[in-house]
Write a protein that holds these residues in place. Structure first.
Motif, short mmCIF file in Angstrom:
data_model
loop_
_atom_site.label_atom_id
_atom_site.label_comp_id
_atom_site.label_asym_id
_atom_site.label_seq_id
_atom_site.Cartn_x
_atom_site.Cartn_y
_atom_site.Cartn_z
N ARG A 1 4.90 34.81 27.47
CA ARG A 1 4.64 33.82 28.52
C ARG A 1 3.14 33.55 28.69
O ARG A 1 2.74 32.56 29.27
CB ARG A 1 5.26 34.25 29.84
CG ARG A 1 6.78 34.19 29.87
CD ARG A 1 7.36 34.85 31.10
NE ARG A 1 7.32 36.31 31.00
CZ ARG A 1 7.77 37.13 31.95
NH1 ARG A 1 8.26 36.65 33.08
NH2 ARG A 1 7.72 38.45 31.78
N ALA B 1 9.30 43.08 44.13
CA ALA B 1 9.10 44.42 43.59
C ALA B 1 7.86 44.45 42.72
O ALA B 1 7.68 43.59 41.84
CB ALA B 1 10.31 44.85 42.77
N TYR B 2 6.99 45.40 42.97
CA TYR B 2 5.80 45.60 42.14
C TYR B 2 5.93 46.95 41.43
O TYR B 2 6.98 47.57 41.44
CB TYR B 2 4.55 45.57 43.03
CG TYR B 2 4.02 44.20 43.42
CD1 TYR B 2 4.87 43.13 43.68
CD2 TYR B 2 2.64 43.99 43.54
CE1 TYR B 2 4.35 41.89 44.06
CE2 TYR B 2 2.12 42.75 43.90
CZ TYR B 2 2.99 41.71 44.17
OH TYR B 2 2.47 40.48 44.54
N THR B 3 4.83 47.41 40.85
CA THR B 3 4.75 48.79 40.34
C THR B 3 3.42 49.36 40.83
O THR B 3 2.54 48.56 41.21
CB THR B 3 4.78 48.84 38.79
OG1 THR B 3 3.59 48.30 38.23
CG2 THR B 3 6.02 48.13 38.25
N ARG C 1 -0.49 45.16 34.98
CA ARG C 1 -0.94 45.12 36.39
C ARG C 1 -2.26 45.89 36.51
O ARG C 1 -2.29 47.06 36.88
CB ARG C 1 0.11 45.72 37.32
CG ARG C 1 1.38 44.88 37.46
CD ARG C 1 2.33 45.48 38.51
NE ARG C 1 3.63 44.82 38.51
CZ ARG C 1 3.95 43.78 39.27
NH1 ARG C 1 3.06 43.27 40.11
NH2 ARG C 1 5.16 43.24 39.19
N GLN D 1 6.42 52.32 40.38
CA GLN D 1 7.69 52.72 40.93
C GLN D 1 7.79 54.23 40.72
O GLN D 1 7.47 54.71 39.63
CB GLN D 1 8.84 51.94 40.29
CG GLN D 1 8.61 50.43 40.43
CD GLN D 1 9.86 49.58 40.33
OE1 GLN D 1 10.97 50.07 40.20
NE2 GLN D 1 9.68 48.27 40.44
N ARG E 1 11.70 46.42 28.20
CA ARG E 1 10.82 47.28 29.02
C ARG E 1 11.50 48.59 29.38
O ARG E 1 10.89 49.67 29.28
CB ARG E 1 10.43 46.52 30.29
CG ARG E 1 9.51 47.29 31.22
CD ARG E 1 9.22 46.51 32.51
NE ARG E 1 8.40 47.26 33.42
CZ ARG E 1 8.84 48.25 34.19
NH1 ARG E 1 10.14 48.59 34.14
NH2 ARG E 1 8.02 48.90 35.01
N THR F 1 15.52 45.29 35.07
CA THR F 1 14.16 44.79 34.84
C THR F 1 13.12 45.65 35.54
O THR F 1 11.92 45.41 35.39
CB THR F 1 14.02 43.34 35.35
OG1 THR F 1 14.40 43.31 36.74
CG2 THR F 1 14.92 42.40 34.56
N ASP F 2 13.58 46.64 36.31
CA ASP F 2 12.63 47.61 36.86
C ASP F 2 13.37 48.94 37.06
O ASP F 2 14.59 49.02 36.92
CB ASP F 2 11.99 47.11 38.17
CG ASP F 2 12.96 47.05 39.35
OD1 ASP F 2 12.47 46.93 40.49
OD2 ASP F 2 14.19 47.12 39.14
N ASP G 1 3.25 48.96 35.17
CA ASP G 1 3.08 48.00 34.09
C ASP G 1 1.64 47.97 33.58
O ASP G 1 0.72 47.88 34.38
CB ASP G 1 3.40 46.58 34.58
CG ASP G 1 4.85 46.40 35.01
OD1 ASP G 1 5.08 45.65 35.99
OD2 ASP G 1 5.72 47.00 34.38
N LYS H 1 1.14 41.14 38.44
CA LYS H 1 1.45 41.33 37.02
C LYS H 1 0.92 40.09 36.29
O LYS H 1 1.37 38.97 36.58
CB LYS H 1 2.95 41.46 36.80
CG LYS H 1 3.35 41.63 35.36
CD LYS H 1 4.77 42.15 35.23
CE LYS H 1 5.75 41.14 35.76
NZ LYS H 1 5.86 39.94 34.87
C1 LIG Z 1 8.80 45.90 36.79
C2 LIG Z 1 8.39 44.59 37.37
O1 LIG Z 1 6.98 44.39 37.19
C3 LIG Z 1 8.69 44.58 38.85
O2 LIG Z 1 8.44 43.29 39.38
C4 LIG Z 1 9.12 43.40 36.71
O3 LIG Z 1 10.51 43.54 36.88
C5 LIG Z 1 8.81 43.34 35.23
O4 LIG Z 1 9.51 42.20 34.74
P1 LIG Z 1 9.11 41.63 33.32
O5 LIG Z 1 9.98 40.45 33.07
O6 LIG Z 1 9.36 42.77 32.35
O7 LIG Z 1 7.67 41.27 33.43
#
Ligand SMILES: C[C@](O)(CO)[C@H](O)COP(=O)(O)O
Ligand SMILES: Nc1ccn([C@@H]2O[C@H](COP(=O)(O)OP(=O)(O)OP(=O)(O)O)[C@@H](O)[C@H]2O)c(=O)n1
Length: 231
Positions: free
Chosen positions: A19, A166-168, A113, A170, A84, A192-193, A110, A216
């Motif tokens: 992306r 949701a961030y990281t 981030r 986690q 991931r 996805t998380d 991540d 992110k």
């Molecule tokens: C883990 C995450 O950053 C929480 O918001 C997000 O799910 C990652 O998603 P991605 O599509 O793998 O970037």
């Protein structure tokens, strides 16, 4: 709040950054004088509670060996996977090989981030130190949300007071997270998380409000914004 616990870290860094539409995986794009992943690692490597850190890399990654942190003996490597979640599970298994135990805290953050504030890391650790499940940094949704139908047009406006982003990092205990991630992946559940795997396993992660600038880097404008913020 309880004193900050010791912890292990997994940094999923095996993505291609499609992306971002850049000439290299986004974790190797520069923010100021260093790459995104170097900024990301910094927040953990100097923390006194760090027991060990694993970076999950793509087999095709030719950029990592060019970084100074590649020679840092505090940084261990694991083979990233197709998604991931696979990369995170590989990192967890590497932590076990390094001596991490089921009851130890693992933070998953991540590589993309790079702007995690030390104050957010401290708040996450201290807030969850005695929690039976664990949780994650998150930010309450601030914009009005729209649900779309198959034609891409609005079908509903959900109550945004019920939604957080949701961030990281986690933060979960190693054994519970390994079981949840492994089970969800084996069941074909698209996680996805880490929290969604824990939820699938029947746990209720806690949300710890963090800074909205712990973004992110996903699209080109995200790096433009961070560069403007940090120079
Ligand atoms: C883990 C995450 O950053 C929480 O918001 C997000 O799910 C990652 O998603 P991605 O599509 O793998 O970037
Ligand atoms: N198979 C994968 C996919 C992603 N990641 C990592 O997970 C984090 C969040 O994923 P995302 O922002 O989606 O990164 P990419 O998958 O690289 O981005 P894109 O979806 O645009 O390709 C990133 O640090 C990325 O390197 C990973 O370790 N292994």
């Amino acid at each position: 709040m309880t004193a900050s616990p010791s912890f292990w870290v997994v940094i999923p860094a095996a993505g291609v950054g499609a992306r971002m539409q850049a000439d290299r995986p986004k974790q190797y794009l520069r923010l100021g004088d260093r790459t995104l992943i170097e900024h990301t690692l910094d927040c953990f490597l100097d923390h006194p509670g760090l027991r060990g850190l694993v970076v999950s890399l793509s087999a095709a990654d030719g950029y990592w060996p060019t970084l100074a942190c590649a020679a840092d003996d505090r940084v261990n490597l694991a083979a990233g996977g197709a998604e991931r979640a696979n990369s995170v599970l590989a990192g967890i298994k590497r932590l076990v090989a390094l001596g991490a135990a089921d009851g130890d805290w693992v933070l998953v953050h991540d590589a993309a981030r790079p702007n995690l504030a030390h104050s957010d890391l401290a708040r996450l650790l201290e807030s969850l130190a005695d929690d039976p499940v664990g949780g994650l940094l998150a930010v309450p949704v601030r914009d009005t949300l729209k649900q779309v139908g198959p034609d891409g047009r609005v079908v509903a406006t959900p109550d945004r007071s019920l939604y957080w982003q949701a961030y990281t990092p986690q933060m979960f205990r190693l054994g519970m997270l390994r079981e949840a991630l492994g089970g969800a992946l084996a069941a074909g559940i698209p996680v996805t998380d880490e929290a969604s795997a824990m939820e699938w396993a029947g746990h209720a992660p806690r949300l710890i409000e963090g800074r909205a600038d712990n973004i992110k880097v996903t699209r080109p404008e995200d790096l433009d914004w961070l560069t403007g913020l940090r120079g």
